[in-house]
Design a protein around this motif. Structure first.
Motif, mmCIF file in Angstrom:
data_model
loop_
_atom_site.group_PDB
_atom_site.id
_atom_site.type_symbol
_atom_site.label_atom_id
_atom_site.label_comp_id
_atom_site.label_asym_id
_atom_site.label_seq_id
_atom_site.Cartn_x
_atom_site.Cartn_y
_atom_site.Cartn_z
ATOM 1 N N LYS A 39 0.883 -1.681 0.135
ATOM 2 C CA LYS A 39 0.016 -0.240 -0.076
ATOM 3 C C LYS A 39 1.428 1.397 0.223
ATOM 4 O O LYS A 39 1.935 1.220 1.091
ATOM 5 C CB LYS A 39 -0.876 -0.142 1.346
ATOM 6 N N MET A 40 1.371 2.020 -1.445
ATOM 7 C CA MET A 40 1.810 3.240 -1.149
ATOM 8 C C MET A 40 1.479 4.193 -1.236
ATOM 9 O O MET A 40 -0.145 4.272 -1.915
ATOM 10 C CB MET A 40 2.406 2.868 -3.132
ATOM 11 N N ASP A 41 1.282 5.130 -0.114
ATOM 12 C CA ASP A 41 0.620 6.816 -0.354
ATOM 13 C C ASP A 41 1.569 7.724 -0.878
ATOM 14 O O ASP A 41 3.100 7.864 -0.114
ATOM 15 C CB ASP A 41 0.735 7.073 1.356
ATOM 16 N N LYS A 42 1.692 8.108 -2.040
ATOM 17 C CA LYS A 42 2.711 8.999 -2.545
ATOM 18 C C LYS A 42 2.586 10.775 -2.999
ATOM 19 O O LYS A 42 1.033 11.112 -3.184
ATOM 20 C CB LYS A 42 2.900 8.566 -4.118
ATOM 21 N N SER A 43 3.051 11.189 -2.405
ATOM 22 C CA SER A 43 2.695 12.895 -2.482
ATOM 23 C C SER A 43 4.255 13.752 -3.306
ATOM 24 O O SER A 43 5.173 12.653 -3.076
ATOM 25 C CB SER A 43 1.852 13.149 -0.943
ATOM 26 N N PHE A 44 4.103 14.789 -2.912
ATOM 27 C CA PHE A 44 5.576 15.624 -3.524
ATOM 28 C C PHE A 44 6.720 15.432 -2.162
ATOM 29 O O PHE A 44 7.121 15.402 -3.337
ATOM 30 C CB PHE A 44 4.935 16.621 -3.879
ATOM 31 N N GLN A 46 6.898 13.196 0.257
ATOM 32 C CA GLN A 46 7.281 11.633 0.457
ATOM 33 C C GLN A 46 6.121 10.170 0.270
ATOM 34 O O GLN A 46 4.989 10.956 -0.565
ATOM 35 C CB GLN A 46 7.279 11.740 1.781
ATOM 36 N N ILE A 47 7.525 9.113 -0.018
ATOM 37 C CA ILE A 47 6.146 8.158 -0.337
ATOM 38 C C ILE A 47 6.333 6.237 0.573
ATOM 39 O O ILE A 47 7.540 7.386 1.513
ATOM 40 C CB ILE A 47 6.702 7.371 -1.610
ATOM 41 N N VAL A 48 4.574 6.867 1.344
ATOM 42 C CA VAL A 48 5.339 6.016 2.321
ATOM 43 C C VAL A 48 4.296 4.935 2.237
ATOM 44 O O VAL A 48 3.205 4.516 1.086
ATOM 45 C CB VAL A 48 4.151 6.463 3.555
ATOM 46 N N ILE A 49 5.024 3.400 1.960
ATOM 47 C CA ILE A 49 5.468 1.982 1.880
ATOM 48 C C ILE A 49 4.557 1.184 2.727
ATOM 49 O O ILE A 49 5.681 1.589 3.458
ATOM 50 C CB ILE A 49 6.113 1.673 0.736
ATOM 51 N N LEU A 50 3.872 0.625 2.506
ATOM 52 C CA LEU A 50 3.011 -0.734 3.742
ATOM 53 C C LEU A 50 3.486 -1.643 2.817
ATOM 54 O O LEU A 50 2.266 -2.018 1.838
ATOM 55 C CB LEU A 50 2.028 -0.055 4.161
ATOM 56 N N CYS A 51 4.615 -2.484 2.914
ATOM 57 C CA CYS A 51 4.377 -3.677 3.141
ATOM 58 C C CYS A 51 3.801 -4.991 3.898
ATOM 59 O O CYS A 51 4.317 -5.214 4.953
ATOM 60 C CB CYS A 51 6.205 -3.608 2.440
ATOM 61 N N ASP A 52 3.629 -5.822 3.442
ATOM 62 C CA ASP A 52 2.786 -7.075 3.947
ATOM 63 C C ASP A 52 2.792 -8.489 4.039
ATOM 64 O O ASP A 52 2.922 -8.597 2.328
ATOM 65 C CB ASP A 52 1.079 -6.909 4.004
ATOM 66 N N ILE A 53 3.737 -8.682 3.814
ATOM 67 C CA ILE A 53 4.518 -9.967 3.422
ATOM 68 C C ILE A 53 4.120 -11.568 3.676
ATOM 69 O O ILE A 53 4.115 -11.741 4.617
ATOM 70 C CB ILE A 53 6.479 -10.038 3.878
ATOM 71 N N THR A 54 4.246 -12.426 3.184
ATOM 72 C CA THR A 54 3.369 -13.742 3.672
ATOM 73 C C THR A 54 4.618 -14.268 2.443
ATOM 74 O O THR A 54 4.802 -14.359 1.485
ATOM 75 C CB THR A 54 2.401 -13.653 2.743
ATOM 76 N N VAL A 55 4.616 -15.780 3.142
ATOM 77 C CA VAL A 55 6.121 -16.313 2.902
ATOM 78 C C VAL A 55 5.337 -18.043 3.510
ATOM 79 O O VAL A 55 5.097 -18.262 4.570
ATOM 80 C CB VAL A 55 7.640 -16.599 3.424
ATOM 81 N N LEU A 56 6.507 -18.502 2.585
ATOM 82 C CA LEU A 56 6.046 -20.642 3.721
ATOM 83 C C LEU A 56 7.439 -21.064 4.205
ATOM 84 O O LEU A 56 8.225 -20.298 3.605
ATOM 85 C CB LEU A 56 5.759 -21.306 1.953
ATOM 86 N N ALA A 57 7.682 -21.197 4.228
ATOM 87 C CA ALA A 57 8.854 -21.719 6.026
ATOM 88 C C ALA A 57 8.916 -23.243 6.234
ATOM 89 O O ALA A 57 6.952 -23.418 6.810
ATOM 90 C CB ALA A 57 9.152 -20.644 6.765
ATOM 91 N N LEU A 77 6.916 -1.151 7.233
ATOM 92 C CA LEU A 77 6.217 0.389 6.897
ATOM 93 C C LEU A 77 8.414 1.354 6.900
ATOM 94 O O LEU A 77 8.436 0.756 7.169
ATOM 95 C CB LEU A 77 5.895 1.098 7.651
ATOM 96 N N LEU A 78 7.616 1.905 5.303
ATOM 97 C CA LEU A 78 9.179 2.518 4.693
ATOM 98 C C LEU A 78 8.822 3.871 3.941
ATOM 99 O O LEU A 78 7.545 3.817 3.977
ATOM 100 C CB LEU A 78 9.907 1.679 3.451
ATOM 101 N N THR A 79 10.175 4.183 4.706
ATOM 102 C CA THR A 79 9.113 5.905 4.388
ATOM 103 C C THR A 79 10.687 6.492 4.065
ATOM 104 O O THR A 79 11.614 6.407 3.965
ATOM 105 C CB THR A 79 9.204 6.961 5.747
ATOM 106 N N TYR A 80 10.209 7.295 2.169
ATOM 107 C CA TYR A 80 10.970 7.989 1.684
ATOM 108 C C TYR A 80 10.857 9.443 1.772
ATOM 109 O O TYR A 80 9.956 9.556 0.564
ATOM 110 C CB TYR A 80 10.804 7.276 0.503
#
Ligand code: ZN
Ligand code: ZN
Length: 167
Positions: A39-44, A46-57, A77-80
């Motif tokens: 889920k990415m929120d982009k503005s002039f 900053q860009i905020v990225i919420l990343c929801d990861i799923t992996v098998l193990a 959450l990553l903020t640029y």
């Protein structure tokens, strides 16, 4: 796992990135693919990225020691921050600076890091896992053993030991 930020207008965008675990060079307990719901929120500014990861193990149960395959989830959450100041670096691990002319973001390193952090402290094959018999080691999920599991009143223990000796 690259996001071409120029392809997106300002606003909120949801999409999915999928990568093979081999490509991310993850530990071999992980298999198949890593899925990232973004889920990415982009503005002039900053860009905020919420990343929801799923992996098998391939996991090992802490209670019964059986191996089983499970799905692991984690989000981060990553903020640029978009900055003209080229050499700016952030103290915070999850905050990055982007040059105004930068057209893509590579989240591979972050995904890899968070996948590795996503293994829970306590792993159970099932919340109701019965574990192993403390006396004979039988996996109690698979069947019962003949050991007595009645709790013994501690005040009778010396007497029980004496009885064992006499036997
Ligand atoms: Zn178990
Ligand atoms: Zn037993």
């Amino acid at each position: 796992m690259i996001i071409k930020i120029n392809d997106f207008e300002n606003g909120i965008h949801e999409f999915e990135l999928i990568e093979k675990v081999e490509k991310l060079e993850l530990d071999n307990k992980f298999f198949d693919k890593v899925k990232c719901r973004i889920k990415m929120d982009k503005s002039f500014s900053q860009i905020v990225i919420l990343c929801d990861i799923t992996v098998l193990a391939h996991l090992i149960c802490d209670r019964c020691a059986e191996t089983f395959d499970g799905e692991i989830n984690n989000d981060f959450l990553l903020t640029y921050l978009i900055s003209g100041d080229e050499d700016k670096t952030s103290e915070n691990d999850n905050v990055y600076f982007l040059k105004p002319d930068q057209d893509k973001i590579d989240i591979t390193k972050d995904v890899k890091e968070f996948v590795n952090l996503s293994i829970p402290m306590k792993i159970l094959c099932d919340d109701d896992c019965k574990g192993l018999c403390t006396k004979c080691g039988v996996n109690l999920n698979k069947g019962n053993c003949t050991c007595s599991h009645e709790s013994i009143d501690p005040k009778w223990l010396p007497l029980m030991k004496l009885k064992d000796k006499l036997n």
